[in-house]
Design a protein around this motif. Structure first.
Motif, PDB file in Angstrom:
ATOM      1  N   GLY A 155       0.772  -1.233   0.000  1.00  0.00           N
ATOM      2  CA  GLY A 155       0.000   0.000   0.000  1.00  0.00           C
ATOM      3  C   GLY A 155       0.800   1.278   0.000  1.00  0.00           C
ATOM      4  N   ILE A 156       2.116   1.203  -0.071  1.00  0.00           N
ATOM      5  CA  ILE A 156       2.932   2.415  -0.127  1.00  0.00           C
ATOM      6  C   ILE A 156       3.390   2.601  -1.557  1.00  0.00           C
ATOM      7  CG2 ILE A 156       5.056   3.524   0.635  1.00  0.00           C
ATOM      8  CD1 ILE A 156       4.712   2.074   3.287  1.00  0.00           C
ATOM      9  N   VAL A 157       2.919   3.650  -2.193  1.00  0.00           N
ATOM     10  CA  VAL A 157       3.263   3.919  -3.588  1.00  0.00           C
ATOM     11  C   VAL A 157       4.581   4.685  -3.616  1.00  0.00           C
ATOM     12  CG1 VAL A 157       2.513   4.987  -5.739  1.00  0.00           C
ATOM     13  CG2 VAL A 157       0.819   4.000  -4.184  1.00  0.00           C
ATOM     14  N   VAL A 158       5.523   4.162  -4.378  1.00  0.00           N
ATOM     15  CA  VAL A 158       6.848   4.762  -4.472  1.00  0.00           C
ATOM     16  C   VAL A 158       7.115   5.140  -5.927  1.00  0.00           C
ATOM     17  CG1 VAL A 158       9.316   4.387  -4.084  1.00  0.00           C
ATOM     18  CG2 VAL A 158       7.628   3.321  -2.561  1.00  0.00           C
ATOM     19  N   PRO A 159       7.331   6.437  -6.209  1.00  0.00           N
ATOM     20  CA  PRO A 159       7.703   6.828  -7.570  1.00  0.00           C
ATOM     21  C   PRO A 159       9.202   6.652  -7.771  1.00  0.00           C
ATOM     22  CG  PRO A 159       7.259   8.778  -6.225  1.00  0.00           C
ATOM     23  CD  PRO A 159       7.076   7.587  -5.350  1.00  0.00           C
ATOM     24  N   GLU A 160       9.572   5.947  -8.831  1.00  0.00           N
ATOM     25  CA  GLU A 160      10.976   5.696  -9.124  1.00  0.00           C
ATOM     26  C   GLU A 160      11.241   5.892 -10.608  1.00  0.00           C
ATOM     27  OE1 GLU A 160      11.769   1.767  -7.602  1.00  0.00           O
ATOM     28  OE2 GLU A 160      12.018   2.547  -5.571  1.00  0.00           O
ATOM     29  N   ILE A 161      12.417   6.397 -10.909  1.00  0.00           N
ATOM     30  CA  ILE A 161      12.844   6.627 -12.282  1.00  0.00           C
ATOM     31  C   ILE A 161      13.664   5.416 -12.720  1.00  0.00           C
ATOM     32  CG2 ILE A 161      14.084   8.197 -13.820  1.00  0.00           C
ATOM     33  CD1 ILE A 161      13.816  10.255 -11.375  1.00  0.00           C
ATOM     34  N   HIS A 162      13.297   4.846 -13.870  1.00  0.00           N
ATOM     35  CA  HIS A 162      13.981   3.649 -14.365  1.00  0.00           C
ATOM     36  C   HIS A 162      14.273   3.795 -15.853  1.00  0.00           C
ATOM     37  CE1 HIS A 162      13.539   1.117 -10.811  1.00  0.00           C
ATOM     38  NE2 HIS A 162      12.338   1.631 -10.672  1.00  0.00           N
ATOM     39  N   PRO A 163      15.288   3.065 -16.338  1.00  0.00           N
ATOM     40  CA  PRO A 163      15.520   3.055 -17.782  1.00  0.00           C
ATOM     41  C   PRO A 163      14.353   2.358 -18.470  1.00  0.00           C
ATOM     42  CG  PRO A 163      16.884   1.408 -16.711  1.00  0.00           C
ATOM     43  CD  PRO A 163      16.210   2.195 -15.617  1.00  0.00           C
ATOM     44  N   ILE A 164      14.049   2.786 -19.646  1.00  0.00           N
ATOM     45  CA  ILE A 164      12.906   2.226 -20.361  1.00  0.00           C
ATOM     46  C   ILE A 164      13.073   0.730 -20.615  1.00  0.00           C
ATOM     47  CG2 ILE A 164      13.654   2.690 -22.731  1.00  0.00           C
ATOM     48  CD1 ILE A 164      10.640   3.841 -22.979  1.00  0.00           C
ATOM     49  N   GLU A 165      14.314   0.268 -20.684  1.00  0.00           N
ATOM     50  CA  GLU A 165      14.574  -1.154 -20.920  1.00  0.00           C
ATOM     51  C   GLU A 165      13.986  -2.037 -19.822  1.00  0.00           C
ATOM     52  OE1 GLU A 165      17.138   1.105 -20.868  1.00  0.00           O
ATOM     53  OE2 GLU A 165      17.506   1.251 -23.016  1.00  0.00           O
ATOM     54  N   MET A 166      13.797  -1.481 -18.631  1.00  0.00           N
ATOM     55  CA  MET A 166      13.243  -2.252 -17.526  1.00  0.00           C
ATOM     56  C   MET A 166      11.870  -2.824 -17.884  1.00  0.00           C
ATOM     57  SD  MET A 166      12.017  -0.851 -13.856  1.00  0.00           S
ATOM     58  CE  MET A 166      10.344  -1.349 -13.579  1.00  0.00           C
ATOM     59  N   LEU A 167      11.172  -2.147 -18.765  1.00  0.00           N
ATOM     60  CA  LEU A 167       9.805  -2.551 -19.089  1.00  0.00           C
ATOM     61  C   LEU A 167       9.720  -3.552 -20.232  1.00  0.00           C
ATOM     62  CD1 LEU A 167       8.152   0.923 -18.701  1.00  0.00           C
ATOM     63  CD2 LEU A 167       8.094  -0.973 -17.093  1.00  0.00           C
TER      64      LEU A 167
ATOM     65  N   ASP B 239       9.442  -6.735 -22.006  1.00  0.00           N
ATOM     66  CA  ASP B 239       8.994  -8.065 -21.581  1.00  0.00           C
ATOM     67  C   ASP B 239       8.652  -8.140 -20.099  1.00  0.00           C
ATOM     68  OD1 ASP B 239       9.338  -9.060 -24.181  1.00  0.00           O
ATOM     69  OD2 ASP B 239      11.458  -9.446 -23.792  1.00  0.00           O
ATOM     70  N   ASN B 240       8.280  -7.015 -19.508  1.00  0.00           N
ATOM     71  CA  ASN B 240       7.901  -6.998 -18.096  1.00  0.00           C
ATOM     72  C   ASN B 240       6.401  -6.735 -18.020  1.00  0.00           C
ATOM     73  OD1 ASN B 240       7.508  -6.558 -15.361  1.00  0.00           O
ATOM     74  ND2 ASN B 240       9.472  -5.529 -15.110  1.00  0.00           N
ATOM     75  N   TYR B 241       5.647  -7.763 -17.729  1.00  0.00           N
ATOM     76  CA  TYR B 241       4.192  -7.647 -17.738  1.00  0.00           C
ATOM     77  C   TYR B 241       3.622  -7.272 -16.379  1.00  0.00           C
ATOM     78  CZ  TYR B 241       5.027  -9.845 -22.171  1.00  0.00           C
ATOM     79  OH  TYR B 241       5.487 -10.104 -23.430  1.00  0.00           O
ATOM     80  N   HIS B 242       4.493  -6.944 -15.434  1.00  0.00           N
ATOM     81  CA  HIS B 242       4.026  -6.535 -14.108  1.00  0.00           C
ATOM     82  C   HIS B 242       3.554  -5.087 -14.086  1.00  0.00           C
ATOM     83  CE1 HIS B 242       5.407 -10.229 -12.290  1.00  0.00           C
ATOM     84  NE2 HIS B 242       6.550 -10.077 -12.935  1.00  0.00           N
ATOM     85  N   PHE B 243       3.890  -4.344 -15.135  1.00  0.00           N
ATOM     86  CA  PHE B 243       3.544  -2.928 -15.191  1.00  0.00           C
ATOM     87  C   PHE B 243       2.703  -2.624 -16.418  1.00  0.00           C
ATOM     88  CE2 PHE B 243       7.637  -3.372 -13.059  1.00  0.00           C
ATOM     89  CZ  PHE B 243       7.360  -2.743 -11.858  1.00  0.00           C
TER      90      PHE B 243
END
Length: 112
Positions: free
Chosen positions: A41-53, A55-59
């Protein structure tokens, strides 16, 4: 399908996100809203490289790159959204925390 979520990013937070994105990720970055600390329940904003996404179906993309002219896409953790941890109105600010200056997620409906 259009979502009903609204997001405001303060000028200080927007400046910080863009600066980090350009310096660390050569302007190929995303902002991710997730519960990365396994607390629940704690929303954390984080900056990530676009490559992280890749084939990542969690987001899923919550706001496209052109939303409010922010210039970067904003993704959300699907589980967190499904479990109702994401409010309809959101505010991202850049404030002092116990770790130093950090991005902070707020619900503006509860801010004075």
């Amino acid at each position: 399908m259009e979502n009903d979520y609204k997001l405001i990013i303060s000028p200080a937070a927007l400046s910080h996100i863009r600066e980090v994105g350009l310096k660390q990720f050569d302007d190929a970055y995303v902002l991710v809203l997730a519960d990365t600390h396994a607390i629940g329940g704690i929303v954390v904003p984080e900056i990530h490289p676009i490559e992280m996404l890749y084939d990542n179906y969690h987001f899923r993309e919550l706001f496209p790159r052109d939303y409010q002219n922010y210039g970067f896409p904003i993704y959300v953790d699907r589980t967190m959204e499904r479990e109702g941890y994401l409010p309809q109105h959101m505010l991202i600010d850049f404030l002092p925390t116990y770790e130093g200056m950090n991005l902070v997620f707020k619900n503006p409906d509860f801010e004075s």
